[in-house]
Motif scaffolding. Structure first.
Motif, PDB file in Angstrom:
ATOM      1  N   UNK A 145       3.944   5.903 -10.273  1.00 45.11           N
ATOM      2  CA  UNK A 145       4.400   7.217 -10.734  1.00 45.11           C
ATOM      3  C   UNK A 145       5.724   7.117 -11.489  1.00 45.11           C
ATOM      4  N   UNK A 146       6.634   6.280 -10.983  1.00 48.94           N
ATOM      5  CA  UNK A 146       7.920   6.120 -11.648  1.00 48.94           C
ATOM      6  C   UNK A 146       7.753   5.463 -13.020  1.00 48.94           C
ATOM      7  N   UNK A 147       6.869   4.483 -13.112  1.00 49.61           N
ATOM      8  CA  UNK A 147       6.622   3.855 -14.411  1.00 49.61           C
ATOM      9  C   UNK A 147       6.039   4.851 -15.410  1.00 49.61           C
ATOM     10  N   UNK A 148       5.098   5.673 -14.974  1.00 50.62           N
ATOM     11  CA  UNK A 148       4.523   6.685 -15.865  1.00 50.62           C
ATOM     12  C   UNK A 148       5.572   7.694 -16.320  1.00 50.62           C
ATOM     13  N   UNK A 149       6.438   8.096 -15.412  1.00 50.49           N
ATOM     14  CA  UNK A 149       7.500   9.042 -15.773  1.00 50.49           C
ATOM     15  C   UNK A 149       8.459   8.443 -16.795  1.00 50.49           C
TER      16      UNK A 149
ATOM     17  N   UNK B  14       0.813  -1.215   0.000  1.00 48.62           N
ATOM     18  CA  UNK B  14       0.000   0.000   0.000  1.00 48.62           C
ATOM     19  C   UNK B  14       0.849   1.268   0.000  1.00 48.62           C
ATOM     20  N   UNK B  15       2.043   1.210   0.593  1.00 52.22           N
ATOM     21  CA  UNK B  15       2.890   2.398   0.666  1.00 52.22           C
ATOM     22  C   UNK B  15       3.716   2.582  -0.599  1.00 52.22           C
ATOM     23  N   UNK B  16       4.280   1.502  -1.136  1.00 51.58           N
ATOM     24  CA  UNK B  16       5.240   1.601  -2.237  1.00 51.58           C
ATOM     25  C   UNK B  16       4.607   1.518  -3.624  1.00 51.58           C
ATOM     26  N   UNK B  17       3.443   0.894  -3.754  1.00 54.69           N
ATOM     27  CA  UNK B  17       2.842   0.719  -5.073  1.00 54.69           C
ATOM     28  C   UNK B  17       2.516   2.041  -5.768  1.00 54.69           C
ATOM     29  N   UNK B  18       1.992   3.069  -5.079  1.00 52.33           N
ATOM     30  CA  UNK B  18       1.761   4.355  -5.769  1.00 52.33           C
ATOM     31  C   UNK B  18       3.048   4.990  -6.291  1.00 52.33           C
TER      32      UNK B  18
END
Length: 336
Positions: A51-55, A43-47
């Motif tokens: 975001x990193x994948x989208x960037x 729950x903490x690291x997945x967001x």
């Protein structure tokens, strides 16, 4: 009446298999703790991962738009090779460290992380010979390291834990359990201060990209032998005195690991923790204990009788005149 009998039988059943029930609750608690950690980390690291994948997708799309002559397949091959080299500790960036990953000090640091089972993973063997030697070196070296650490920790524990506790217990008359608890807490505080807080402050100054939390995180991950490898000191491109710095980190890891083991041994010797651990152990049967006692008594009795018989034979051999006189005295009256 039946309810009281059933309740008493259930109580006796629980008391009879108390260690098994405690062990079952221990296994269940451990599994729940694993699930709890997975839920929290996810729950903490997945967001942040999303975001990193989208960037990265945006950067990749923009790069392909600016370089139309380059195909996506060629870019994928180049990035794959770069990531593979990065996993082996080799970077293609221009501001990367110009030092080699396998000079003597770096190899010494790698050997210490392998033998201590920390294993950061930032530097790994490249050749097949290096991988084969790493296996053989670890198979021999890890048990040797455990033997070495056990001997060192045992000697340190005698002077740092047992003698001070006995001194305050005998000299000042304090309760041994209270002195042991106070001593363990003070030793833990000193160890955390000397091997966590102070080194974290030093690393936050020596490493340009680390703050205090990241430095403390590195100290904990290293001395607990978790070794995630996301933070490794001495890898900056502008690192001064890198060889000396690597040797110092190697000594810090070894001494810190010994200090952690001393603290753990000190806490494990507390009477309260010993009682708590015994709740999950399998109790020995009384019949087996009696058999061992009988066998021990028989062995001790037979050894005593054998020793006595041997002593009598030795006395007879060492005193021939006494034996001859006694036999003469016996034969004399008979002949007479």
């Amino acid at each position: 009446m039946l309810q009281s009998l059933a309740g008493s039988s259930c109580v006796r059943l629980v008391e009879r298999h108390r260690s098994a029930w405690c062990f079952g609750f221990l296994v269940l608690g451990y599994l729940l703790y694993l699930v709890f950690g997975a839920v929290v980390f996810s729950s903490v690291e997945l967001p942040y991962e999303d975001l990193l994948r989208q960037e990265l997708r945006k950067l990749k799309r923009r790069f392909l738009e600016e370089h139309e002559s380059l195909s996506e397949q060629q870019l994928e091959q180049f990035l794959g090779r770069v990531l593979e080299a990065s996993n082996y500790g080799v970077s293609v960036l221009s501001n990367a460290s110009g030092n080699w990953n396998w000079d003597f000090t770096s190899a010494l640091f790698f050997a210490s992380t392998v033998l201590s089972t920390t294993g950061y993973g930032h530097t790994v063997p490249l050749s097949d010979g290096g991988k084969a030697f790493c296996i053989i070196y670890s198979v021999i070296g890890i048990p040797f390291t455990l033997l070495f650490l056990t001997a060192v920790v045992q000697r340190i524990t005698v002077h740092v834990t047992r003698r001070p506790v006995l001194y305050f217990h005998i000299r000042w008359g304090f309760s041994k359990q209270v002195v042991a608890i106070v001593h363990a807490v003070l030793l833990g505080f000193v160890t955390v201060s000397c091997f966590f807080f102070i080194p974290a402050a030093v690393f936050s100054v020596l490493e340009d990209d680390w703050n205090f939390l990241e430095s403390f995180y590195f100290c904990f991950i290293s001395l607990s032998t978790i070794g995630l490898g996301d933070y490794v000191p001495g890898e900056g491109y502008n690192q001064k005195f890198r060889e000396l710095y690597k040797i110092g980190i190697t000594c810090y890891l070894l001494l810190g690991l010994i200090a952690m083991l001393v603290v753990l041994e000190t806490f494990c010797e507390l009477h309260e923790l010993k009682k708590f651990r015994k709740m999950f152990y399998v109790k020995k049967d009384k019949d087996e204990d009696q058999v061992h006692i009988i066998e021990h008594d028989q062995l001790s009795f037979s050894s005593i009788t054998d020793q006595a018989a041997g002593m009598k034979e030795d006395q007879k051999q060492n005193e021939p005149f006494v034996a001859a006189q006694s036999s003469a005295c016996v034969d004399g009256p008979v002949n007479h």
